[in-house]
Design an enzyme around this catalytic site. Structure first.
Site, mmCIF file in Angstrom:
data_model
loop_
_atom_site.group_PDB
_atom_site.id
_atom_site.type_symbol
_atom_site.label_atom_id
_atom_site.label_comp_id
_atom_site.label_asym_id
_atom_site.label_seq_id
_atom_site.Cartn_x
_atom_site.Cartn_y
_atom_site.Cartn_z
ATOM 1 N N GLU A 165 3.972 -16.101 6.563
ATOM 2 C CA GLU A 165 4.075 -15.532 7.352
ATOM 3 C C GLU A 165 2.293 -15.509 7.904
ATOM 4 O OE1 GLU A 165 5.091 -12.311 4.592
ATOM 5 O OE2 GLU A 165 5.954 -11.652 6.590
ATOM 6 N N GLU A 200 11.147 -14.004 -0.723
ATOM 7 C CA GLU A 200 10.767 -12.356 -1.008
ATOM 8 C C GLU A 200 12.497 -11.386 -1.726
ATOM 9 O OE1 GLU A 200 9.691 -13.417 1.954
ATOM 10 O OE2 GLU A 200 7.647 -12.137 2.368
ATOM 11 N N GLY A 248 4.099 -14.265 2.388
ATOM 12 C CA GLY A 248 3.266 -13.824 2.976
ATOM 13 C C GLY A 248 2.466 -14.886 3.207
ATOM 14 N N ALA A 296 2.373 -12.962 -0.515
ATOM 15 C CA ALA A 296 0.589 -11.505 -1.791
ATOM 16 C C ALA A 296 0.296 -11.958 -3.065
ATOM 17 C CB ALA A 296 2.319 -10.457 -1.554
#
Ligand code: CO8
Length: 258
Positions: free
Chosen positions: A114, A134, A111, A66
């Site tokens: 992911e 994270e 992300g 992200a």
């Protein structure tokens, strides 16, 4: 045929749709615009009867997660709905009625990792690097990583990766089952296309049914819903401010547990 968007590119090669993430200035970090483009492109490919397999790859890097700068500007009370939207796009990949292959080059972090986890098949170039960092930001994976990583590599290795934020190379990713195979960087796309072409020659109905059955056996929904709530909770902490400010200030964070 190819279509260029702001942060993504779509190329159609006969039955194969190739999406390339292209935001070089931020190591292909996922921002709102990119998420929207990805969702729209996937919908387009889902509805295109010519397309029988999809490849997602990145320009230089796969995706660094992200967009931390953009995320930092989101108000805590708005983070849950952003996280939910991100889940929707990532789930869209997993639920596509066509197989999706991730061709992973360079960094696939947070992300980005992911996003790869939601694909059906993962192929890595030798230069690929994976991680769920994270925790360095005072956060947890927020695009399905707490659920999909453990299902793929086992609970022990998933916990090690998520708790330490360690970054692993392509060889290790292969050895723990995070990727199906590793190819030379220059042969990555050719291999991904080769697999996509093999699949495209099979019955699309059979492939779709098989994918649906395998996915439905994973019982992932409850865990994903909890992940959204827990991510939003982490986002309200001082530790999150410390972690993100440390990243942006290129410093080491000091977490206090508040
Ligand atoms: N977001 C925003 N900018 C980024 C990101 C990112 N994820 N990654 C890199 N950049 C930027 C850097 O800030 C830098 O910008 P500038 O030149 O303006 O300083 C530029 O890209 C180049 O990066 P570096 O100078 O850091 O390059 P290095 O080669 O030294 O390092 C790394 C590359 C290892 C990729 C490093 O940049 C890094 O660690 N990036 C962050 C990785 C990360 O922590 N990812 C997880 C993000 S959080 C997340 O993904 C949660 C997903 C769920 C969200 C839920 C909804 C909100």
């Amino acid at each position: 045929m190819s279509t260029e968007n702001k942060h993504t590119k779509l190329e159609k090669k006969r039955e194969i749709g190739i999406i390339t993430i292209n935001r070089l200035e931020a190591r292909n970090a996922l921002n709102r615009k990119m998420l929207q483009e990805l969702g729209d492109t996937l919908t387009c490919l889902e509805n295109d009867v010519q397309i029988r397999a999809i490849i997602i790859t990145g320009n230089k890097d796969f995706c660094s997660g992200a967009d931390i700068k953009e995320m930092n500007a989101i108000k805590p009370e708005e983070i849950e709905s952003f996280c939910r939207w991100g889940h929707k796009v990532i789930n869209q990949i997993e639920n596509m009625g066509k197989p999706v292959i991730a061709a992973i080059n360079g960094f696939a972090l947070g992300g980005g990792c992911e996003l790869a986890l939601a694909c059906d098949i993962r192929i890595a170039g030798e230069s690929a690097k994976f991680g769920q960092p994270e925790v360095n930001l005072g956060l947890i994976p927020g695009f399905g990583g707490t659920q999909r990583l453990s299902r793929l590599v086992g609970i022990g290795k998933a916990k090690e990766m998520i708790f330490t934020g360690e970054i692993i190379d392509a060889k290790e990713a292969e050895s723990i089952g995070l990727v199906n195979r590793v190819e030379k960087d220059e042969e990555l796309m050719a291999k991904a296309e080769e697999i996509a072409i093999v699949i495209a020659q099979k019955s699309p109905i059979a492939v779709k049914m098989a994918k649906k059955l395998i996915n439905e056996n994973q019982e992932i929904k409850k865990g994903l819903e909890k992940e959204i709530a827990f991510f939003a909770r982490c986002f309200t902490t001082q530790d999150r401010l410390e972690g993100i400010n440390a990243f942006l200030g290129k410093k080491k964070p000091e977490f206090k547990g508040v």
